[in-house]
Design an enzyme around this catalytic site. Structure first.
Site: not given
Ligand SMILES: O=C(O)[C@H](O)COP(=O)(O)O
Length: 343
Positions: A98-99, A104-105, A213, A272-273
């Protein structure tokens, strides 16, 4: 058509000779940092279920594995590219990453298909991931079309002891293909094809993209947001559910990636996730209930071995010299030994 282009392109990169100037390369610095993966601890003890995917997959693998011969250039040091005899292989390594953390995370925003780069921490994670897989062979790299996955793959490969150069293939048009040609066979042999595909993109998060989130949970309730984020078949507003994401990501894996593995090529996927959750669901035959608790950390590589038509989860290599991972197969142990002798 796209599949054909991919396969042709990989063919032109097939490397059959050994690094000539290996001794000039720098010694690898051993990595001693120990990290954990949420996934490889959280999935312990999960029950398994035979799925349709699995049955179909085994048929595909069985039918293609016996047809293709592969040469691992590192394991064939004394042969030149012209005299090399292809060697059959029924084993291949699959690395999933996963990256690393994106900008943005870092801000806790839903990202989905918005193309956001890595944060500083994400860059460090990608480099660390590269150290952990630096002694595992990589013949072809698949990434999503999004820059955070591509940055992760490229940064990780800067740490690889084999020192081949990852090169993004441009097959989007005849002209792009023509203008990105390489005219040296030697240079091609020292390259790793990188195939970028939208099918490996993060799940499209619909109208949540760009929202915070925590604020979204405060507004719609924790349960609702958890359902949007982790349920198998409930999509976020105007977005993709995990099931919808799996339809394209797993189909791509089966059609484009699995044949590479079945032919003995060692593959890295940087994605990705949620695209990786759906691929892991397929590899590990998880049920739609089990996948709910599957969490992937950013920048942690996970190793699978495809052997005799079966994917075997090996966990996350802790460091380049970790015995467990390499001891598992002769091929991996030999590959690492060869690198040790050379560098
Ligand atoms: O797209 C995103 O926001 C993340 O990369 C994955 O988010 P998730 O953990 O909410 O699925």
């Amino acid at each position: 058509m796209a599949a054909e282009v991919c396969h042709q392109a990989i063919g032109t990169f097939q490397s059959n000779s050994f690094l000539n100037n290996a001794k000039n390369n720098q010694k690898f610095q051993k990595n001693s940092i120990i990290l954990t993966t949420k996934y490889f601890t959280s999935c312990n003890g999960l029950s398994r279920r035979a799925s349709n995917y699995s049955a179909q997959r085994k048929c595909r693998i069985r039918s293609s594995a016996s047809q293709t011969s592969v040469v691992d250039p590192v394991l064939s040091p004394s042969r030149s590219s012209t005299t090399e005899t292809p060697r059959k292989s029924n084993e291949a390594a699959l690395i999933l990453i996963r990256h690393g953390e994106s900008l943005w995370n870092e801000k806790n925003l839903f990202t989905g298909c918005v193309d956001v780069p890595l944060s500083k921490k994400g860059i460090d994670e990608a480099i660390e991931a590269g150290k952990r897989i630096s002694s595992i062979p990589v013949d072809v790299i698949f990434t999503s079309a999004l820059v955070r996955a591509q940055m992760t793959a490229m940064l990780a490969m800067t740490q690889h002891r084999r020192r081949k150069v990852p090169i993004i293939l441009h097959n989007e048009s005849e002209q792009a293909r023509a203008w990105s040609q390489i005219f040296s066979e030697d240079t091609k042999k020292q390259s790793i094809p990188v195939i970028a595909s939208w099918q490996l993109n993060e799940r499209m998060y619909g109208e949540l993209q760009g929202l915070n989130k925590q604020e979204t949970a405060d507004r719609y309730g924790k349960e609702q947001v958890h359902e949007w984020r982790r349920s198998y078949d409930i999509p976020p507003p105007n977005g993709e559910s995990l099931e919808m994401c799996a339809e394209r990501a797993v189909a791509y894996f089966r059609e484009e990636i699995e044949p590479q593995l079945s032919s003995g090529k060692n593959v890295m996927i940087a994605a990705h996730g949620n695209s990786l959750r759906s691929i892991i669901m397929y590899l590990d035959q998880l049920t739609s209930q089990e996948v709910i608790s599957l969490e992937l950390s950013t920048g942690i590589p996970m190793l699978y071995i495809l052997k005799e038509g079966k994917f075997i989860r090996r966990g996350s290599p802790i460091g380049p010299a970790e015995a467990g991972v390499y001891a598992y197969t002769n091929n991996l142990a030999l590959y690492r030994q060869k690198l040790d002798d050379l560098y």
